[in-house]
Design an enzyme around this catalytic site. Structure first.
Site, PDB file in Angstrom:
ATOM      1  CB  THR A  81      -0.951   0.021   1.224  1.00  0.00           C
ATOM      2  OG1 THR A  81      -1.745   1.206   1.190  1.00  0.00           O
ATOM      3  CG2 THR A  81      -0.186  -0.037   2.532  1.00  0.00           C
ATOM      4  NE  ARG A  82       0.160   5.662  -4.906  1.00  0.00           N
ATOM      5  CZ  ARG A  82      -0.464   5.081  -5.920  1.00  0.00           C
ATOM      6  NH1 ARG A  82      -0.253   3.801  -6.177  1.00  0.00           N
ATOM      7  NH2 ARG A  82      -1.315   5.764  -6.667  1.00  0.00           N
TER       8      ARG A  82
ATOM      9  CG  HIS B 296      -9.304   2.819   2.633  1.00  0.00           C
ATOM     10  ND1 HIS B 296      -9.811   1.648   2.118  1.00  0.00           N
ATOM     11  CD2 HIS B 296      -8.637   3.424   1.604  1.00  0.00           C
ATOM     12  CE1 HIS B 296      -9.487   1.554   0.842  1.00  0.00           C
ATOM     13  NE2 HIS B 296      -8.765   2.607   0.512  1.00  0.00           N
TER      14      HIS B 296
ATOM     15  CG  HIS C   8      -6.550  -0.609   2.042  1.00  0.00           C
ATOM     16  ND1 HIS C   8      -5.974   0.617   2.254  1.00  0.00           N
ATOM     17  CD2 HIS C   8      -6.690  -0.734   0.701  1.00  0.00           C
ATOM     18  CE1 HIS C   8      -5.773   1.219   1.096  1.00  0.00           C
ATOM     19  NE2 HIS C   8      -6.210   0.427   0.142  1.00  0.00           N
TER      20      HIS C   8
ATOM     21  NE  ARG D 197     -10.616   0.895  -6.545  1.00  0.00           N
ATOM     22  CZ  ARG D 197     -10.069   2.104  -6.672  1.00  0.00           C
ATOM     23  NH1 ARG D 197     -10.002   2.679  -7.862  1.00  0.00           N
ATOM     24  NH2 ARG D 197      -9.601   2.740  -5.624  1.00  0.00           N
ATOM     25  CG  ASP D 198      -5.775   1.760 -11.004  1.00  0.00           C
ATOM     26  OD1 ASP D 198      -5.104   1.287 -11.944  1.00  0.00           O
ATOM     27  OD2 ASP D 198      -5.840   2.982 -10.764  1.00  0.00           O
TER      28      ASP D 198
END
Length: 382
Positions: free
Chosen positions: A192-193, A197, A200, A286-287
């Site tokens: 993660t960057r 939330h 996640h 996602r993405d």
């Protein structure tokens, strides 16, 4: 009971640290010097500590060409993004030279140049980033780094300097030792960057139901200027682990790589790095590693299906876009919730950042209240 961990990519965990650093450092003092960029520095650390195993240096022309065109190293092993050392100096540094790699004037490593080449950067941009648009941060960084590429093996003479997160700066050798101590044979990595939330949290906990341990591995190298600063994110991860996870089943360690925002190709690179850390599974949501609208929502998942079955030992765990469902009053995906679109609250790091910048505390459906308070405090200070 055996606690054998997954093999590193290519079978051997690379360590590029000099066995005699003092003598090697003395020998490099009079060599030509090349000052590293922050991305080069991050790459040097990932190369030297084995995060980018089996690479032993910055890629030469053969490896570069094979990676860009076929997503493979010349020996056939999967590799998706070329790790390059670039310069705009067209006259210095010849094949056969040994040079010193410096950071803020201090020698950190040496490079034996086996390859010097000037590739077609438009071709690289299109293949790796799926665009030649200079507004793409990865493409822009690639062009700014210079047109001359230097490849060759690297020897680390001094540890890459850091003044933050010292407790969480774990090499693959160290994470493997810790996983073994825990008795974990199966470990899922979460990249993660953003602060974690609720979406996640949902993904990681679902994944944790099917493995022994969770490795939260946030990227703390160079990111976009509008990303939440790493020190703020780290405070959020600590709160989450302390209050909302079973701490014995979770480990936190920083990922020192720089973001390239290469979307699907970077997802492969991130998976390989986590295999080197000792993880057996990798969450791809996602993405992944995307930016703007350059990639389709699930392109980073589809690319794993395009690889030969035996290309990677690590297994991707593919998740649909999670949302808070106002009907079931819990996190869900389209697979698990019968709700209408109007009953779905979609969460994203971008949305959280927008709310914070407008002085709004994200609601509990978005993120845990104590995490939201840390974020709000940081944004108000900024």
């Amino acid at each position: 009971m055996s606690h054998a961990l997954i093999d590193p990519h290519g079978g051997t965990l690379i360590n590029l640290a000099s066995s005699n650093p003092e003598a090697d450092l003395a020998r490099t003092q009079d060599l030509p010097k090349l000052e590293l960029s922050s991305r080069n520095l991050a790459d040097l650390e990932c190369l030297a500590t084995g995060i980018y195993s089996p690479l032993t240096g910055f890629v030469d022309e053969d490896a570069y060409t094979s990676i860009v065109n076929a997503m493979r190293l010349p020996n056939g092993l999967a590799w998706s993004v070329p790790v390059t050392l670039q310069t705009s100096n067209t006259s210095d540094f010849a094949v056969g030279d040994d040079i010193a790699l410096t950071w803020q004037g201090e020698i950190l490593a040496s490079l034996h140049i086996t390859s010097r080449f000037t590739p077609n950067q438009d071709h690289e941009a299109q293949k790796v980033y799926a665009t030649t648009d200079d507004a793409h941060p990865g493409v822009a960084a690639m062009r700014e780094a210079g047109s001359v590429y230097l490849g060759g093996p690297v020897t680390l003479l001094k540890d890459v300097p850091h003044d933050d997160f010292s407790d969480y700066r774990l090499t693959p050798a160290q994470t493997r030792a810790k996983f073994a101590e825990h008795g974990w044979q199966t470990v899922v990595a979460f990249q993660t960057r953003n602060p974690i939330h609720r979406a996640h949290e949902y993904l990681t906990k679902v994944a944790l139901e099917v493995v022994d341990g969770l490795f939260i591995n946030p990227l703390v190298g160079t990111t976009k200027s509008d990303d939440v600063p790493a020190d703020v994110r780290m405070r959020c991860y600590e709160i989450m682990i302390e209050r909302y996870y079973v701490a014995d089943n979770v480990m936190l360690g920083v990922f020192p790589a720089a973001m390239r925002y290469a979307g699907p190709r970077e997802a492969i690179m991130h998976a390989i790095a986590r295999q080197n850390y000792g993880c057996t599974h990798f969450i791809v949501g996602r993405d992944h590693a995307g930016v703007g609208s350059y990639y389709g929502t699930y392109d980073a998942q589809h690319i794993f299906d395009e690889l030969p079955e035996d290309a990677l030992a690590i297994s991707p765990l593919k998740f649909e876009h999670a949302f808070y469902c106002t009907r079931t009053k819990q996190m869900a995906t389209a697979k698990t919730s019968p709700s209408e679109v109007s009953e779905r609250v979609f969460l994203s790091g971008t949305k959280v950042r927008e709310m914070l910048s407008q002085g709004q505390l994200p609601p509990e459906e978005f993120t845990r209240p104590d995490v939201a308070r840390v974020l709000m405090e940081a944004y108000q200070q900024k």
